[in-house]
Design a protein around this motif. Structure first.
Motif, short mmCIF file in Angstrom:
data_model
loop_
_atom_site.label_atom_id
_atom_site.label_comp_id
_atom_site.label_asym_id
_atom_site.label_seq_id
_atom_site.Cartn_x
_atom_site.Cartn_y
_atom_site.Cartn_z
N GLY A 71 0.81 -1.20 0.00
CA GLY A 71 0.00 0.00 0.00
C GLY A 71 0.85 1.25 0.00
O GLY A 71 0.33 2.33 -0.22
N VAL A 72 2.12 1.13 0.32
CA VAL A 72 3.04 2.26 0.27
C VAL A 72 4.16 1.90 -0.71
O VAL A 72 4.83 0.89 -0.52
CB VAL A 72 3.63 2.58 1.66
CG1 VAL A 72 4.63 3.72 1.57
CG2 VAL A 72 2.51 2.92 2.64
N CYS A 104 9.73 4.96 4.03
CA CYS A 104 8.57 5.83 4.11
C CYS A 104 7.45 5.04 4.80
O CYS A 104 7.36 3.81 4.63
CB CYS A 104 8.15 6.24 2.71
SG CYS A 104 6.62 7.19 2.63
N ALA A 105 6.64 5.72 5.58
CA ALA A 105 5.51 5.06 6.23
C ALA A 105 4.32 6.02 6.26
O ALA A 105 4.48 7.24 6.12
CB ALA A 105 5.88 4.64 7.65
N ASN A 147 -0.85 4.78 16.42
CA ASN A 147 -1.34 4.25 15.15
C ASN A 147 -0.42 3.20 14.58
O ASN A 147 0.80 3.26 14.75
CB ASN A 147 -1.44 5.37 14.12
CG ASN A 147 -2.60 6.28 14.39
OD1 ASN A 147 -3.75 5.88 14.25
ND2 ASN A 147 -2.31 7.51 14.75
N VAL A 148 -0.99 2.25 13.88
CA VAL A 148 -0.20 1.28 13.13
C VAL A 148 0.39 1.98 11.92
O VAL A 148 -0.31 2.70 11.20
CB VAL A 148 -1.06 0.09 12.68
CG1 VAL A 148 -0.26 -0.84 11.77
CG2 VAL A 148 -1.58 -0.67 13.90
N LEU A 149 1.67 1.78 11.71
CA LEU A 149 2.34 2.32 10.53
C LEU A 149 2.34 1.29 9.40
O LEU A 149 2.58 0.11 9.65
CB LEU A 149 3.79 2.69 10.86
CG LEU A 149 4.02 3.79 11.89
CD1 LEU A 149 5.50 3.97 12.12
CD2 LEU A 149 3.38 5.08 11.43
N THR A 150 2.10 1.77 8.20
CA THR A 150 2.27 0.95 7.00
C THR A 150 3.51 1.46 6.29
O THR A 150 3.58 2.64 5.93
CB THR A 150 1.05 1.04 6.07
OG1 THR A 150 -0.11 0.63 6.78
CG2 THR A 150 1.24 0.13 4.87
N PHE A 151 4.49 0.57 6.13
CA PHE A 151 5.77 0.97 5.56
C PHE A 151 5.87 0.60 4.09
O PHE A 151 5.26 -0.38 3.62
CB PHE A 151 6.92 0.24 6.28
CG PHE A 151 7.24 0.78 7.64
CD1 PHE A 151 6.60 0.27 8.76
CD2 PHE A 151 8.19 1.76 7.80
CE1 PHE A 151 6.90 0.75 10.03
CE2 PHE A 151 8.50 2.25 9.07
CZ PHE A 151 7.86 1.74 10.18
N GLY A 152 6.68 1.37 3.38
CA GLY A 152 7.14 0.95 2.06
C GLY A 152 8.37 0.06 2.22
O GLY A 152 8.90 -0.09 3.33
N ALA A 153 8.80 -0.52 1.10
CA ALA A 153 9.94 -1.44 1.14
C ALA A 153 11.28 -0.73 1.25
O ALA A 153 12.30 -1.38 1.46
CB ALA A 153 9.92 -2.34 -0.10
N GLU A 211 12.64 -6.03 2.60
CA GLU A 211 11.21 -5.75 2.49
C GLU A 211 10.76 -4.73 3.54
O GLU A 211 11.53 -4.34 4.42
CB GLU A 211 10.40 -7.05 2.64
CG GLU A 211 10.67 -8.05 1.53
CD GLU A 211 9.80 -9.29 1.64
OE1 GLU A 211 10.14 -10.29 0.97
OE2 GLU A 211 8.80 -9.26 2.37
N ALA A 212 9.50 -4.33 3.43
CA ALA A 212 8.93 -3.37 4.38
C ALA A 212 8.66 -4.03 5.72
O ALA A 212 8.23 -5.20 5.77
CB ALA A 212 7.63 -2.81 3.81
N PRO A 213 8.86 -3.31 6.82
CA PRO A 213 8.36 -3.81 8.10
C PRO A 213 6.84 -3.93 8.03
O PRO A 213 6.17 -3.04 7.48
CB PRO A 213 8.78 -2.73 9.10
CG PRO A 213 9.88 -1.97 8.43
CD PRO A 213 9.56 -2.01 6.97
#
Lengths: 114, 109
Positions: free
Chosen positions: A3-4, A91-92, A101-107, B41-43
């Motif tokens: 998603g990121v 990036c998150a 909040n839960v973070l969604t990270f990029g790779a 990979e992403a966390p």
């Protein structure tokens, strides 16, 4: 697909170059973050944007310049970097800033400065 | 200062159980997170604990003791794909996330 999305995934640059890292999220999140990840060290928060306004800048050198043109996009402009800046830049995003909040990270973008 | 401690590296055997510990000293507490990060990979989010006790989610469980400043992540029936780094992070009184350096888990057949 997390998603990121971050581009480029890998970047090699000289100390006099200018380059930019890009981050994009389409999760409807209102907060976006830049983190630096170095081997065997904790994640270092660099910048936080909430609703496109910078709300945090953790004493990051001016050779790193963030830009958030809208809530879906975040850039990190790089100029006159040093070899010690070589790291993984993550990036998150999260629903909001200032809560647990839960973070969604990029790779991440793996940066090597020669 | 604020600090999160977790082991640098652990090794376990496929099919076994492993416990990854995390201790913290922070200015206040508003919850503790565990993230998994495979190499390159992403966390990704695994769990969130804000109250004392055990939270179970499939093969993974996370425990919190606020009085002891302590958490652990328990992984059961280990699979090769569980080889990854596990990051512990605490939200302090200002909702700043304080991160540990991560634990690299190596699973052997």
């Amino acid at each position: 697909e997390t998603g990121v999305t971050q581009t480029p995934r890998h970047l090699v640059m000289g100390m006099t170059n200018k380059k930019s890292l890009k981050c994009e999220q389409h999760l409807g999140h209102n907060a976006m973050y830049w983190y630096k990840q170095s081997a065997k060290k904790p994640l270092e928060l660099m910048f936080v944007y909430s609703l496109e306004e910078r709300v945090e800048n953790n004493s990051v050198p001016s050779r790193f310049s963030p830009e958030c043109p809208n809530s879906s996009h975040l850039f990190l402009h790089l100029h006159t970097l040093q070899p010690e800046d070589s790291a993984l830049y993550l990036c998150a995003s999260s629903h909001s800033q200032g809560e647990a909040n839960v973070l969604t990270f990029g790779a991440g973008s793996r940066l090597t400065v020669l | 200062g604020q600090n999160i401690d977790q082991p640098t590296e652990m090794t376990a055997t496929e099919g076994a159980i492993v416990q990854i510990n995390c201790t913290y000293q922070t200015s206040g507490f508003n919850g503790l997170f565990w993230y998994q990060q495979h190499a390159g990979e992403a966390p990704t989010f695994l769990s969130y604990n804000v109250l004392d006790g055990l939270e179970e989610k499939g093969r993974f469980s996370s425990f919190l003791s606020r009085s002891k400043g302590y958490s652990y992540l328990l992984l059961k029936e280990l699979q090769m794909k569980d080889s990854a780094s596990y990051l512990c992070a605490v939200t302090d009184s200002n909702y700043q996330l304080i991160w540990g350096a991560g634990t690299k888990l190596i699973i052997k057949p």
